[in-house]
Design a protein around this motif. Structure first.
Motif, PDB file in Angstrom:
ATOM      1  N   ARG A 130      76.206  33.395   2.156  1.00  0.00           N
ATOM      2  CA  ARG A 130      75.552  32.631   3.215  1.00  0.00           C
ATOM      3  C   ARG A 130      76.509  32.335   4.372  1.00  0.00           C
ATOM      4  O   ARG A 130      76.065  32.133   5.515  1.00  0.00           O
ATOM      5  CB  ARG A 130      74.978  31.330   2.653  1.00  0.00           C
TER       6      ARG A 130
ATOM      7  N   LYS B 283      76.883  36.395  10.918  1.00  0.00           N
ATOM      8  CA  LYS B 283      75.447  36.479  11.174  1.00  0.00           C
ATOM      9  C   LYS B 283      75.122  37.547  12.207  1.00  0.00           C
ATOM     10  O   LYS B 283      75.923  37.844  13.096  1.00  0.00           O
ATOM     11  CB  LYS B 283      74.910  35.130  11.669  1.00  0.00           C
TER      12      LYS B 283
ATOM     13  N   ARG C 208      71.368  31.800  10.341  1.00  0.00           N
ATOM     14  CA  ARG C 208      71.374  31.455   8.925  1.00  0.00           C
ATOM     15  C   ARG C 208      71.135  32.685   8.064  1.00  0.00           C
ATOM     16  O   ARG C 208      70.320  33.553   8.393  1.00  0.00           O
ATOM     17  CB  ARG C 208      70.283  30.415   8.642  1.00  0.00           C
TER      18      ARG C 208
ATOM     19  N   TYR D 208      70.180  33.531   3.993  1.00  0.00           N
ATOM     20  CA  TYR D 208      69.655  32.886   2.794  1.00  0.00           C
ATOM     21  C   TYR D 208      70.031  33.679   1.544  1.00  0.00           C
ATOM     22  O   TYR D 208      70.305  34.884   1.617  1.00  0.00           O
ATOM     23  CB  TYR D 208      68.127  32.796   2.858  1.00  0.00           C
TER      24      TYR D 208
END
Length: 369
Positions: free
Chosen positions: A313, A317, A323, A325
Motif C-alpha cells: 500500500r 502510486k 491510494r 488497496y
C-alpha cells in the motif's frame, strides 16, 4: 437513474430475512445462519450477494421446489484430514458453514483439513467461510462451481460458472487479507444489481454468440439463462489481456468442486432439464483450512503478512491516484462507513421487501420508506 436510496439497520434486515426463511420452512437455527451470511455481504459492501439476492436466489427457489428448506447434512466419507459431505439440495449457507467448521476442526488436530460438498446450493459470499478460518488463526481457502456463465477463451458458449477461488489470511491489521472474487470479469450478481438500478454494463463483461459485447443487463441476464450470452473470463477476451488465465482458474475450481466429490459440472448445473423445467442445481464446494501454528508462531506470521500488505500500500502510486488497496481493505472500509447507517436499499429492493412483508404477514416490521 435516481434510486432514492434509503438505509435500514443491519439487525432489522437480518431479522426480516430470518423470519421469511422460517415462514418458508427453514428451521430457526438454520434460518439464523442463512440470514447472518447474507447480511454479512451487505456489511462488507458486496451488494450483489446480500439482501438483493435474498428473494430470487433463495426464497423463490424454495417455493419452486428446487431447493430444500430443511438441510440433510450427510457425511459420506470421513478421514483424519478430509471429508466428503452431501447436502441433498439443502441450504447452501448451512452446508458451507458446517463444512468449513469440519475443515477447521481437522486442521486444529492435524495441521490441515479439507472438506468437499456435493448436491449443495448457492452458499452466499465465499469470503464468509475464508474469514471463519482467519478468525480461528488459520488460512482458509474455498471455492464453488455455479450455473454456466463463462465462455472458454475463444468460445462464445457459457460453460463454466463464475467459480470464485477465495483465500483468507490473518494479519496483524484490523482486517484480514481476503481475496474473494469471481474468475470472470464480472458476475451475475453484479449484473443483477445493474439491472435493479437501471445502469448499463461496461463493454467486455458479456458477449453474444458473435463475440460482441452486450451492455444491457436485462438482455444479458436473459441470454445467460438461455445460453445465448456468456461472461468473459477474468482477464477478458482472447490472449491479449490473458483471459486464458481466468478461464484456467475457473476450470481449476470446477474440477475441485466436482471431481473429488463426484458431483455435477458444467452444463449439468444449469438448473433446467431438457424440456426447460426447473430442477435443483446440485452445486459443489470445497473448503480448506491450514493451521498456521503448525508451521510458525501465529503472531510472527500475522506480523509478516501485515508487513507485506503495508509495503504494497505504501508503494509508488500511479499519477492521479493517491491510494493503493490490498484485498479485504475495501470491504473493511465499507463496514466502517455502513455500520452506523445499515443496508442501502434502492427502489427495486424496497418494493421487494414490502411485498415479502405483506406476503408473509410480518406486520411487526416498519421501514423508513
Amino acid at each position: 437513474m435516481a434510486q432514492n436510496i434509503v438505509y435500514e439497520s443491519f439487525d432489522k434486515m437480518e431479522a426480516l430475512m430470518k423470519d421469511v426463511f422460517i415462514k418458508v420452512g427453514v428451521p430457526e437455527v438454520d434460518a439464523a445462519v442463512c440470514a447472518e451470511i447474507l447480511i454479512e455481504s451487505d456489511k462488507r459492501g458486496i451488494d450483489s450477494h446480500g439482501v438483493g439476492r435474498f428473494k430470487p436466489i433463495y426464497i423463490d427457489r424454495i417455493n419452486d421446489g428446487i431447493q430444500n428448506p430443511v438441510t440433510n447434512f450427510e457425511v459420506v466419507k470421513d478421514g483424519l484430514t478430509t471429508a466428503v459431505v452431501d447436502g441433498h439440495d439443502g441450504m447452501g449457507q448451512v452446508i458451507g458453514k458446517r463444512s468449513m467448521q469440519m475443515a477447521l476442526d481437522k486442521a486444529k488436530k492435524y495441521g490441515m483439513g479439507m472438506v468437499v460438498a456435493r448436491n449443495s446450493t448457492h452458499y452466499g459470499i465465499a469470503g464468509y467461510y475464508a474469514t471463519m478460518a482467519t478468525k480461528a488463526g488459520m488460512i482458509g481457502i474455498t471455492g464453488t462451481n455455479a450455473r454456466p456463465s463463462i465462455a472458454p477463451t475463444f468460445g462464445v458458449e457459457n460453460m463454466l460458472g463464475t467459480n470464485p477461488l477465495t483465500v483468507g489470511i490473518p494479519s496483524d491489521e484490523d482486517f484480514p487479507f481476503v481475496l474473494d472474487c469471481a474468475t470472470s470479469v464480472s458476475q451475475r450478481g453484479k449484473i443483477e444489481h445493474y439491472d435493479r438500478i437501471g445502469k448499463k454494463m461496461p463493454e467486455g463483461w458479456v458477449i453474444d454468440q458473435q463475440g460482441q459485447s452486450e451492455t444491457d443487463p436485462a438482455t444479458a441476464l436473459e441470454g445467460l439463462t438461455k445460453g445465448s450470452s456468456a461472461l468473459a473470463p477474468l482477464g477478458g477476451l482472447g490472449d491479449d489481456t490473458a483471459g486464458y488465465k481466468g478461464y484456467g482458474y475457473a476450470t481449476v475450481v470446477e474440477i475441485l468442486s466436482a471431481a473429488l466429490q463426484q458431483g455435477n459440472f458444467l452444463k449439468a448445473l444449469s438448473g433446467l432439464d431438457g424440456s426447460g423445467k426447473k430442477i435443483p442445481y446440485h452445486l459443489g464446494h470445497f473448503f480448506i483450512a491450514i493451521d498456521i501454528s503448525a508451521f510458525v508462531e501465529l503472531d510472527l506470521f500475522k506480523k509478516t503478512t501485515g508487513d507485506i500488505l503495508r509495503e504494497l500500500r505504501a508503494s509508488k502510486k500511479m499519477p492521479g491516484r493517491d491510494r493503493i488497496y490490498t484485498a479485504g481493505e475495501k470491504e473493511y472500509l465499507a463496514w466502517l462507513d455502513r455500520k452506523g447507517k445499515g443496508v442501502p436499499l434502492n427502489d427495486s429492493l424496497k418494493k421487494t421487501i414490502l411485498k415479502l412483508k405483506e406476503e408473509y404477514k410480518l406486520d411487526g416490521y416498519s421501514f423508513n420508506f
